[in-house]
Design a protein around this motif. Structure first.
Motif, PDB file in Angstrom:
ATOM      1  N   LEU A 435       0.803  -1.220   0.000  1.00  0.00           N
ATOM      2  CA  LEU A 435       0.000   0.000   0.000  1.00  0.00           C
ATOM      3  C   LEU A 435       0.841   1.279   0.000  1.00  0.00           C
ATOM      4  CD1 LEU A 435      -2.597  -1.119   2.686  1.00  0.00           C
ATOM      5  CD2 LEU A 435      -2.812  -1.297   0.220  1.00  0.00           C
ATOM      6  N   GLY A 436       2.122   1.134   0.167  1.00  0.00           N
ATOM      7  CA  GLY A 436       2.977   2.322   0.191  1.00  0.00           C
ATOM      8  C   GLY A 436       2.797   3.126   1.471  1.00  0.00           C
ATOM      9  N   LYS A 437       2.264   2.513   2.498  1.00  0.00           N
ATOM     10  CA  LYS A 437       1.951   3.256   3.722  1.00  0.00           C
ATOM     11  C   LYS A 437       2.199   2.418   4.959  1.00  0.00           C
ATOM     12  CE  LYS A 437      -1.567   6.646   4.206  1.00  0.00           C
ATOM     13  NZ  LYS A 437      -2.958   6.858   4.518  1.00  0.00           N
ATOM     14  N   ALA A 438       2.599   3.044   6.044  1.00  0.00           N
ATOM     15  CA  ALA A 438       2.889   2.272   7.246  1.00  0.00           C
ATOM     16  C   ALA A 438       1.649   2.050   8.107  1.00  0.00           C
ATOM     17  CB  ALA A 438       3.966   2.986   8.054  1.00  0.00           C
ATOM     18  N   VAL A 439       0.533   2.672   7.708  1.00  0.00           N
ATOM     19  CA  VAL A 439      -0.684   2.519   8.507  1.00  0.00           C
ATOM     20  C   VAL A 439      -1.781   1.945   7.618  1.00  0.00           C
ATOM     21  CG1 VAL A 439      -2.368   3.740   9.930  1.00  0.00           C
ATOM     22  CG2 VAL A 439      -0.020   4.571   9.811  1.00  0.00           C
ATOM     23  N   SER A 440      -2.460   0.950   8.098  1.00  0.00           N
ATOM     24  CA  SER A 440      -3.577   0.389   7.323  1.00  0.00           C
ATOM     25  C   SER A 440      -4.438  -0.445   8.260  1.00  0.00           C
ATOM     26  CB  SER A 440      -3.053  -0.493   6.190  1.00  0.00           C
ATOM     27  OG  SER A 440      -2.732  -1.772   6.686  1.00  0.00           O
ATOM     28  N   PRO A 441      -5.599  -0.866   7.787  1.00  0.00           N
ATOM     29  CA  PRO A 441      -6.355  -1.813   8.618  1.00  0.00           C
ATOM     30  C   PRO A 441      -5.546  -3.100   8.760  1.00  0.00           C
ATOM     31  CG  PRO A 441      -7.689  -0.972   6.804  1.00  0.00           C
ATOM     32  CD  PRO A 441      -6.304  -0.528   6.550  1.00  0.00           C
ATOM     33  N   GLY A 442      -6.048  -4.075   9.511  1.00  0.00           N
ATOM     34  CA  GLY A 442      -5.330  -5.335   9.734  1.00  0.00           C
ATOM     35  C   GLY A 442      -4.799  -5.898   8.413  1.00  0.00           C
ATOM     36  N   ILE A 443      -3.524  -6.262   8.417  1.00  0.00           N
ATOM     37  CA  ILE A 443      -2.886  -6.628   7.150  1.00  0.00           C
ATOM     38  C   ILE A 443      -3.511  -7.880   6.518  1.00  0.00           C
ATOM     39  CG2 ILE A 443      -0.961  -7.997   8.140  1.00  0.00           C
ATOM     40  CD1 ILE A 443      -0.781  -5.544   5.167  1.00  0.00           C
ATOM     41  N   THR A 444      -3.986  -8.801   7.357  1.00  0.00           N
ATOM     42  CA  THR A 444      -4.592 -10.009   6.763  1.00  0.00           C
ATOM     43  C   THR A 444      -5.892  -9.632   6.053  1.00  0.00           C
ATOM     44  OG1 THR A 444      -5.529 -10.449   8.925  1.00  0.00           O
ATOM     45  CG2 THR A 444      -3.591 -11.721   8.310  1.00  0.00           C
ATOM     46  N   GLN A 445      -6.636  -8.706   6.632  1.00  0.00           N
ATOM     47  CA  GLN A 445      -7.875  -8.269   5.977  1.00  0.00           C
ATOM     48  C   GLN A 445      -7.557  -7.590   4.652  1.00  0.00           C
ATOM     49  OE1 GLN A 445      -8.867  -6.148   9.634  1.00  0.00           O
ATOM     50  NE2 GLN A 445     -11.001  -6.576   9.102  1.00  0.00           N
ATOM     51  N   VAL A 446      -6.496  -6.785   4.687  1.00  0.00           N
ATOM     52  CA  VAL A 446      -6.104  -6.056   3.477  1.00  0.00           C
ATOM     53  C   VAL A 446      -5.721  -7.049   2.379  1.00  0.00           C
ATOM     54  CG1 VAL A 446      -4.361  -4.509   2.486  1.00  0.00           C
ATOM     55  CG2 VAL A 446      -5.360  -3.978   4.705  1.00  0.00           C
ATOM     56  N   ILE A 447      -4.871  -8.006   2.750  1.00  0.00           N
ATOM     57  CA  ILE A 447      -4.396  -8.974   1.754  1.00  0.00           C
ATOM     58  C   ILE A 447      -5.564  -9.765   1.178  1.00  0.00           C
ATOM     59  CG2 ILE A 447      -3.040 -11.107   1.475  1.00  0.00           C
ATOM     60  CD1 ILE A 447      -0.999  -9.921   3.326  1.00  0.00           C
ATOM     61  N   ASN A 448      -6.480 -10.087   2.047  1.00  0.00           N
ATOM     62  CA  ASN A 448      -7.614 -10.885   1.618  1.00  0.00           C
ATOM     63  C   ASN A 448      -8.457 -10.193   0.544  1.00  0.00           C
ATOM     64  OD1 ASN A 448      -9.080 -13.306   1.929  1.00  0.00           O
ATOM     65  ND2 ASN A 448     -10.669 -12.168   3.002  1.00  0.00           N
ATOM     66  N   ILE A 449      -8.398  -8.880   0.506  1.00  0.00           N
ATOM     67  CA  ILE A 449      -9.182  -8.153  -0.495  1.00  0.00           C
ATOM     68  C   ILE A 449      -8.536  -8.241  -1.882  1.00  0.00           C
ATOM     69  CG2 ILE A 449      -9.976  -5.849  -1.167  1.00  0.00           C
ATOM     70  CD1 ILE A 449     -10.483  -5.354   1.806  1.00  0.00           C
ATOM     71  N   PHE A 450      -7.208  -8.285  -1.893  1.00  0.00           N
ATOM     72  CA  PHE A 450      -6.521  -8.447  -3.184  1.00  0.00           C
ATOM     73  C   PHE A 450      -6.819  -9.842  -3.733  1.00  0.00           C
ATOM     74  CE2 PHE A 450      -3.718  -5.162  -1.500  1.00  0.00           C
ATOM     75  CZ  PHE A 450      -3.384  -4.453  -2.638  1.00  0.00           C
ATOM     76  N   ASN A 451      -6.791 -10.005  -5.057  1.00  0.00           N
ATOM     77  CA  ASN A 451      -6.800 -11.393  -5.485  1.00  0.00           C
ATOM     78  C   ASN A 451      -5.339 -11.840  -5.578  1.00  0.00           C
ATOM     79  OD1 ASN A 451      -5.740 -10.814  -8.058  1.00  0.00           O
ATOM     80  ND2 ASN A 451      -7.791 -10.386  -8.847  1.00  0.00           N
ATOM     81  N   LYS A 452      -5.158 -13.127  -5.641  1.00  0.00           N
ATOM     82  CA  LYS A 452      -3.812 -13.679  -5.508  1.00  0.00           C
ATOM     83  C   LYS A 452      -2.852 -13.128  -6.579  1.00  0.00           C
ATOM     84  CE  LYS A 452      -1.704 -18.130  -5.357  1.00  0.00           C
ATOM     85  NZ  LYS A 452      -1.883 -19.555  -5.227  1.00  0.00           N
ATOM     86  N   GLU A 453      -3.346 -13.064  -7.819  1.00  0.00           N
ATOM     87  CA  GLU A 453      -2.449 -12.630  -8.917  1.00  0.00           C
ATOM     88  C   GLU A 453      -1.972 -11.193  -8.730  1.00  0.00           C
ATOM     89  OE1 GLU A 453      -5.667 -14.276 -10.206  1.00  0.00           O
ATOM     90  OE2 GLU A 453      -4.327 -15.762  -9.321  1.00  0.00           O
ATOM     91  N   SER A 454      -2.939 -10.321  -8.429  1.00  0.00           N
ATOM     92  CA  SER A 454      -2.502  -8.918  -8.306  1.00  0.00           C
ATOM     93  C   SER A 454      -1.582  -8.752  -7.102  1.00  0.00           C
ATOM     94  CB  SER A 454      -3.687  -7.967  -8.270  1.00  0.00           C
ATOM     95  OG  SER A 454      -4.459  -8.251  -7.157  1.00  0.00           O
ATOM     96  N   LEU A 455      -1.830  -9.553  -6.063  1.00  0.00           N
ATOM     97  CA  LEU A 455      -0.973  -9.482  -4.889  1.00  0.00           C
ATOM     98  C   LEU A 455       0.463  -9.923  -5.238  1.00  0.00           C
ATOM     99  CD1 LEU A 455      -1.001  -9.019  -1.788  1.00  0.00           C
ATOM    100  CD2 LEU A 455      -1.220 -11.471  -1.562  1.00  0.00           C
ATOM    101  N   LEU A 456       0.547 -11.035  -5.946  1.00  0.00           N
ATOM    102  CA  LEU A 456       1.882 -11.533  -6.306  1.00  0.00           C
ATOM    103  C   LEU A 456       2.611 -10.538  -7.199  1.00  0.00           C
ATOM    104  CD1 LEU A 456       1.126 -15.331  -6.829  1.00  0.00           C
ATOM    105  CD2 LEU A 456       2.562 -14.303  -5.056  1.00  0.00           C
ATOM    106  N   LYS A 457       1.846  -9.899  -8.085  1.00  0.00           N
ATOM    107  CA  LYS A 457       2.452  -8.912  -8.983  1.00  0.00           C
ATOM    108  C   LYS A 457       3.098  -7.772  -8.161  1.00  0.00           C
ATOM    109  CE  LYS A 457       0.693  -6.476 -12.683  1.00  0.00           C
ATOM    110  NZ  LYS A 457      -0.568  -6.089 -13.298  1.00  0.00           N
ATOM    111  N   ARG A 458       2.372  -7.353  -7.173  1.00  0.00           N
ATOM    112  CA  ARG A 458       2.918  -6.257  -6.356  1.00  0.00           C
ATOM    113  C   ARG A 458       4.137  -6.710  -5.552  1.00  0.00           C
ATOM    114  NH1 ARG A 458      -1.403  -1.756  -4.324  1.00  0.00           N
ATOM    115  NH2 ARG A 458      -2.488  -1.673  -6.298  1.00  0.00           N
ATOM    116  N   ILE A 459       4.061  -7.914  -5.012  1.00  0.00           N
ATOM    117  CA  ILE A 459       5.206  -8.383  -4.220  1.00  0.00           C
ATOM    118  C   ILE A 459       6.431  -8.546  -5.127  1.00  0.00           C
ATOM    119  CG2 ILE A 459       6.068 -10.193  -2.675  1.00  0.00           C
ATOM    120  CD1 ILE A 459       3.225 -10.657  -1.765  1.00  0.00           C
TER     121      ILE A 459
END
Ligand code: GLU
Ligand code: ZN
Length: 470
Positions: A435-459
């Motif tokens: 997210l480019g930010k040090a503050v966010s809602p719970g990280i597991t909740q955040v990750i869960n919103i991404f789909n796997k492909e877009s998440l992997l792309k960002r990582i």
């Protein structure tokens, strides 16, 4: 009796919190009594008035849904009417021409000051000029009563009295032929049959002057409510830094109009301990008597809190529309489709953000890949190898079959143990990376919103960045 009130701003600047609170109190009073609200623009001070401010007054009132029933009447368009009244007063021997020069008035002032007397016009021309010499410059002054007192009842402060000898014969028409402020207000209040006036307490000194002119014209006297000023949090004058110079800035900064109304109505008006009151309720219970006598303090943090309460209860539809409008204005114009992702995002952020802009910003981070510099990671995480952690996360996520909050929690825990890195550090890394930010809602909740492909792309992008150090 039909209640008629007015909001009469001078367009010499943008409407600020104090101005709009006066408008709100007048509006609420009128609406609660099924009366009529008139909008009047007091623009006779031509050197300071500007039409852009008139537009902004109307825009703010529209945004806050403070509608008016008549007007806007513009004072500079009513000059003939004011002059008619000046002539009426002269003909009735209730006003007179004053030929005193500036020099005479200046030396009068100096000698009064030297004697320790409050400077005031001495009535030099009051009964002097039977025949006028209009080739000389003159002003027209009102014949204020010399003796007795002028009293009025103020809804907040009770009875207020002024000795007439304190009020000098005020100028009602200047040498340039223009009527003065107090005369215009009186003529308008009379013509518009105003029954109730709600205005700032800085006008208390004008009230006896205006009442004396109204009396001279055999006009009924309205009922006055002078509202105390709003101070800054420190107890000093509310500064430009503390408040938006233009109330519309709150709109641009992601405040809901309902929240602004709720906050400013409570700023100086008491209704038990209830903090949140909606407009319909207000219309039923508002009364000018419960406006506090003392100055109120503007508290931005409290305003944010009120805004947050209203955001929580706003419909998703409203937030989505707001989001579309603001994201479309941005240079990225992300393609946001309505669906489960958007819904989960709204659920996640609605209860956390105290402005709509913060919600938009957070959405941005999901839809637009924001890069962080290598340094950002190093500053936040003092781990031996940030790259090792990110690579491990990538590997674990790419092999996982299911996709749930539980699964994500498990992955993070597993990496934490195998690399001996605290879970909170891994979460921080993911926040910055994703997210480019040090503050966010719970990280597991955040990750869960991404789909796997877009998440992997960002990582993957984070890994490349860390490897090549850009
Ligand atoms: N024009 C004045 C002001 O903006 C208000 C005068 C009044 O309400 O009587 O302060
Ligand atoms: Zn004079």
């Amino acid at each position: 009796m039909k209640i008629i009130t007015r909001f009469a701003p001078s367009p010499t600047g943008y409407v600020h919190i104090g101005g709009i609170r006066t408008a709100l109190y007048s509006w609420l009073y009128t609406r609660s009594k099924k009366g009529k609200l008139i909008l009047r623009i007091e623009d006779t001070d031509s050197s300071r008035s500007n039409s852009k401010y008139i537009d902004s007054i109307a825009a703010v009132m529209k945004w806050l849904s403070l509608d008016w029933d008549e007007g806007p009447y513009i004072q500079t368009k009513r000059l003939n009417r004011y002059n008619e009244y000046v002539s009426k007063l002269i003909n009735a021997n209730l006003a007179y021409k004053c030929y005193c020069t500036k020099e005479r008035l200046e030396s009068l002032r100096k000698s009064q000051l030297a004697q320790g007397i409050k400077p005031k016009y001495d009535g030099h021309c009051r009964n002097k000029y039977v025949y006028y010499n209009d080739s000389k410059e003159y002003v027209i002054r009102f014949k204020n009563p010399i003796n007795g007192t002028t009293s009025f009842y103020d809804n907040i402060r009770g009875s207020i009295s002024f000795r007439n000898e304190e009020l000098d014969d005020l100028i009602i028409k200047r040498t340039n032929g223009l009527p003065t402020y107090n005369l215009c207000v009186v003529v308008d209040d009379l013509d518009m049959e105003i029954t109730h006036i709600v205005r700032g307490e800085e006008h208390i000194n004008n009230t006896p002057r205006q009442i004396n002119i109204l009396k001279a014209l055999n006009s009924p006297i309205p009922i006055y409510t002078h509202v105390p000023i709003i101070l800054g949090n420190s107890g000093k004058k509310l500064s430009k830094r503390e408040q938006a110079t233009n109330v519309l800035e709150y709109k641009h900064n992601g405040f809901l109009p309902e929240a602004i109304i709720n906050y400013i109505v409570k700023l100086g008006w008491t209704y038990g301990n209830k903090e949140l009151i909606n407009i319909n309720e207000l219309k039923a219970i508002f009364n000018t008597k419960s406006i506090r006598k003392s100055a109120s303090k503007f508290d931005y943090e409290k305003l944010l809190w009120v805004n947050q309460q209203y955001i929580k209860n706003t419909s998703d539809k409203y937030i989505i529309e707001y989001l579309y409008v603001s994201l479309n204005k941005s240079k990225y114009k992300p393609n946001i489709k309505y669906g489960s992702i958007l819904k989960s995002l709204i659920r996640l952020y609605k209860t956390r953000c105290n402005t709509l802009n913060l919600i938009t910003e957070s959405f941005y981070q999901f839809y637009i890949d924001s890069s962080s510099s290598n340094e950002t990671y190093i500053n936040y995480i003092e781990a031996a190898s940030v790259l090792d952690i990110v690579e491990a996360i990538y590997k674990e996520i790419s092999i996982t079959k299911s996709w749930s909050i539980n699964m994500i929690t498990e992955i993070i825990q597993k990496i934490s143990i195998s690399l001996n890195i605290a879970v909170c550090n891994i979460a921080m890394l993911l926040r910055i990376g994703l997210l480019g930010k040090a503050v966010s809602p719970g990280i597991t909740q955040v990750i869960n919103i991404f789909n796997k492909e877009s998440l992997l792309k960002r990582i993957k992008k984070v890994i490349t960045m860390l490897k090549y150090n850009y």
